[in-house]
Design a protein around this motif. Structure first.
Motif, PDB file in Angstrom:
ATOM      1  N   GLU A   1       0.949  -0.920   0.040  1.00 40.06           N
ATOM      2  CA  GLU A   1      -0.543  -0.412  -0.169  1.00 40.06           C
ATOM      3  C   GLU A   1       0.828   1.428  -0.085  1.00 40.06           C
ATOM      4  OE1 GLU A   1      -2.972  -0.194   2.922  1.00 40.06           O
ATOM      5  OE2 GLU A   1      -4.103  -2.096   2.459  1.00 40.06           O
ATOM      6  N   VAL A   2       2.455   0.314   0.436  1.00 38.41           N
ATOM      7  CA  VAL A   2       3.091   1.929   0.178  1.00 38.41           C
ATOM      8  C   VAL A   2       3.535   2.974  -1.264  1.00 38.41           C
ATOM      9  CG1 VAL A   2       5.386   3.293   1.258  1.00 38.41           C
ATOM     10  CG2 VAL A   2       4.106   1.517   2.706  1.00 38.41           C
ATOM     11  N   ASN A   3       2.785   1.239  -1.851  1.00 40.70           N
ATOM     12  CA  ASN A   3       3.798   1.570  -3.233  1.00 40.70           C
ATOM     13  C   ASN A   3       2.884   3.401  -4.192  1.00 40.70           C
ATOM     14  OD1 ASN A   3       5.309  -0.145  -4.160  1.00 40.70           O
ATOM     15  ND2 ASN A   3       3.716  -1.533  -4.167  1.00 40.70           N
ATOM     16  N   PHE A   4       4.041   4.181  -4.587  1.00 39.60           N
ATOM     17  CA  PHE A   4       3.508   5.397  -5.295  1.00 39.60           C
ATOM     18  C   PHE A   4       2.937   6.334  -4.137  1.00 39.60           C
ATOM     19  CE2 PHE A   4       4.082   3.623  -8.972  1.00 39.60           C
ATOM     20  CZ  PHE A   4       5.256   4.654  -9.897  1.00 39.60           C
ATOM     21  N   ILE A   5       3.178   6.109  -2.980  1.00 37.45           N
ATOM     22  CA  ILE A   5       2.811   7.427  -2.197  1.00 37.45           C
ATOM     23  C   ILE A   5       4.513   8.580  -2.316  1.00 37.45           C
ATOM     24  CG2 ILE A   5       3.156   7.868   0.348  1.00 37.45           C
ATOM     25  CD1 ILE A   5       2.207   5.587   1.070  1.00 37.45           C
ATOM     26  N   ASN A   6       3.456   9.619  -2.069  1.00 42.39           N
ATOM     27  CA  ASN A   6       4.018  11.145  -2.626  1.00 42.39           C
ATOM     28  C   ASN A   6       5.635  11.275  -2.165  1.00 42.39           C
ATOM     29  OD1 ASN A   6       2.837  11.349  -4.990  1.00 42.39           O
ATOM     30  ND2 ASN A   6       1.047  13.349  -4.276  1.00 42.39           N
ATOM     31  N   ASN A   7       5.054  10.699  -0.934  1.00 40.95           N
ATOM     32  CA  ASN A   7       6.138  11.277   0.035  1.00 40.95           C
ATOM     33  C   ASN A   7       6.452   9.923   0.998  1.00 40.95           C
ATOM     34  OD1 ASN A   7       8.757  11.908   1.117  1.00 40.95           O
ATOM     35  ND2 ASN A   7       8.030  14.047   1.001  1.00 40.95           N
ATOM     36  N   ILE A   8       7.431   9.490   1.311  1.00 41.31           N
ATOM     37  CA  ILE A   8       7.790   8.128   2.735  1.00 41.31           C
ATOM     38  C   ILE A   8       8.349   9.077   3.835  1.00 41.31           C
ATOM     39  CG2 ILE A   8       7.755   6.336   1.565  1.00 41.31           C
ATOM     40  CD1 ILE A   8      10.870   5.217   2.002  1.00 41.31           C
TER      41      ILE A   8
ATOM     42  N   GLY B   1      11.577   5.859   7.327  1.00 43.42           N
ATOM     43  CA  GLY B   1      12.154   6.773   5.522  1.00 43.42           C
ATOM     44  C   GLY B   1      12.903   8.608   6.266  1.00 43.42           C
ATOM     45  N   ASP B   2      13.445   9.112   5.722  1.00 43.14           N
ATOM     46  CA  ASP B   2      14.540   9.560   6.255  1.00 43.14           C
ATOM     47  C   ASP B   2      15.064  10.442   5.246  1.00 43.14           C
ATOM     48  OD1 ASP B   2      15.595  11.109   8.469  1.00 43.14           O
ATOM     49  OD2 ASP B   2      17.957  10.044   8.370  1.00 43.14           O
ATOM     50  N   ALA B   3      14.511  10.619   4.261  1.00 36.60           N
ATOM     51  CA  ALA B   3      14.107  11.227   2.494  1.00 36.60           C
ATOM     52  C   ALA B   3      12.908  11.963   2.077  1.00 36.60           C
ATOM     53  CB  ALA B   3      15.523  11.144   2.002  1.00 36.60           C
ATOM     54  N   ASP B   4      12.595  12.859   1.143  1.00 37.93           N
ATOM     55  CA  ASP B   4      11.949  12.762   0.374  1.00 37.93           C
ATOM     56  C   ASP B   4      12.159  11.790  -0.507  1.00 37.93           C
ATOM     57  OD1 ASP B   4      11.256  14.964   1.871  1.00 37.93           O
ATOM     58  OD2 ASP B   4      12.081  16.812   1.029  1.00 37.93           O
ATOM     59  N   LEU B   5      11.245  10.679  -1.220  1.00 33.82           N
ATOM     60  CA  LEU B   5      10.910   9.845  -1.342  1.00 33.82           C
ATOM     61  C   LEU B   5       9.787   9.155  -1.718  1.00 33.82           C
ATOM     62  CD1 LEU B   5      14.250   7.651  -0.050  1.00 33.82           C
ATOM     63  CD2 LEU B   5      14.615   9.047  -1.757  1.00 33.82           C
ATOM     64  N   ARG B   6       9.795   8.043  -3.185  1.00 34.83           N
ATOM     65  CA  ARG B   6       8.791   7.135  -3.572  1.00 34.83           C
ATOM     66  C   ARG B   6       9.135   6.093  -3.259  1.00 34.83           C
ATOM     67  NH1 ARG B   6       5.380   9.451  -8.406  1.00 34.83           N
ATOM     68  NH2 ARG B   6       3.853  11.400  -7.146  1.00 34.83           N
TER      69      ARG B   6
END
Length: 344
Positions: free
Chosen positions: A267-274, A314-319
């Motif tokens: 469900e985390v796939n393609f969430i805008n920012n982790i 998560g520790d950065a602005d990522l998908r």
């Protein structure tokens, strides 16, 4: 299972009466990797569709079966070559559950090699069958390893690559990664991989069917033909477990595993920012359980993730994308891909 790696089955202008009524019955009527041509005229250009390179990714196969039954390959303004890859893996029961056979190889890691052994030879033969028709475009149809929105992948960003992707979906990843995939090869034309969403979802099969219809019928693959405006994501990175690190998927840290990912990780796939999101747990070895491929290009795993009280966050602005809860794929391929989000 005995496999003849040198065999390709060829069919031409199949009609609805030529194939069984169900995709599974059609699958079992095939004895090897298969090439199907739909020829309108010798002076028309060719377009290629490849699918079933992974035996557990059936949306393309389902759609092609339906389109043949509907006579959709007749009266086109292009010729079409369809290439079906891992027939034996797809046939292994329960059908469409094996990415590749247990004693086999992932054929989509075998393209571009000079080896003439087994799956490398088959990959060369499939690539040769594509080059034979000098296509104007190639679409390679897959399903995501877990539940995910559909997206395209290409090694190149151009007007045509974006247009091809936009016939199917709204996102495109530009990848520098070289794994031996069909998409990475030079066929003298645009090649895109379309990850059509989860393999068991009717919505994925419908998306694939509608995308193929657009691909068959668009005249010049221009932006006027786009079903979707395409967002571009650059420079994906693969996150893997280190060595023989054990892995689990659960709602809490599994005592028997060094790495536990959330049971709902798909469900985390393609969430805008982790950034700041809790995605799992690690044991006392922390981030040393994980590695980022090509760290000389991307940095360390600690540049992107952190451990807080045993939780992996998560520790950065990522998908994240291509996250799967299938342990075999997560261990043998990768846990998931990450990318910094940039849209154009």
């Amino acid at each position: 299972m005995t496999i003849n790696y040198t065999k390709l089955e060829y069919f031409k202008n199949l009609t609805a009466e030529d194939i069984p009524d169900t995709p599974v019955a059609w699958l079992h009527s095939l004895s090897a990797s298969t090439v199907i041509d739909f020829v309108q005229s010798d002076d028309l250009p060719w377009r290629v569709i490849t699918t079933l390179l992974h035996g557990n990714e059936p949306s393309g196969f389902y759609a092609i079966h339906k389109l043949i039954k509907e006579s959709a390959f007749s009266e086109l303004s292009v010729n079409v070559r369809i290439v079906l890859g891992s027939i034996e893996a797809a046939q292994y029961k329960p059908e469409f559950t094996q990415r590749y056979l247990t004693d086999g190889m992932d054929i989509n890691r075998c393209f571009g090699s000079n080896s003439l052994s087994q799956y490398y030879l088959r990959a060369q033969m499939l690539a040769s069958s594509i080059r034979q028709v000098e296509p104007e475009a190639i679409v390679d149809l897959h399903n995501t390893s877990g539940d995910s929105p559909a997206f395209g992948v290409s090694c190149h960003q151009s007007h045509q690559h974006l247009s091809l992707t936009g016939l199917f979906c709204q996102s495109m990843i530009i990848s520098h990664i070289r794994l031996g995939a069909l998409m990475e090869q030079d066929f003298g034309c645009p090649v895109v991989t379309i990850e059509c969403g989860g393999a068991t979802k009717d919505s994925s099969h419908h998306l694939t069917y509608k995308g193929i219809v657009r691909y068959l019928n668009c005249e010049d693959k221009s932006n006027e033909e786009l079903a979707f405006q395409v967002e571009v994501i650059y420079h994906p990175m693969r996150v893997r477990v280190v060595g023989n690190t054990s892995l689990a998927f659960a709602n809490e840290a599994a005592s028997y595993a060094s790495v536990t990912l959330r049971a709902d990780i798909e469900e985390v796939n393609f969430i805008n920012n982790i950034n700041g999101m809790h995605i799992g747990w690690v044991d006392a070895n922390g981030l040393s359980n994980l590695e980022l491929e090509e760290p000389q290009l991307h940095g360390k795993i600690s540049d992107y993730f952190a451990v807080q009280d045993g939780k992996l966050v998560g520790d950065a602005d990522l998908r994240i994308f291509m996250a799967t809860s299938r342990t075999d794929i997560a261990l043998n391929d990768c846990l998931f891909y990450i990318a910094k989000h940039q849209a154009i």
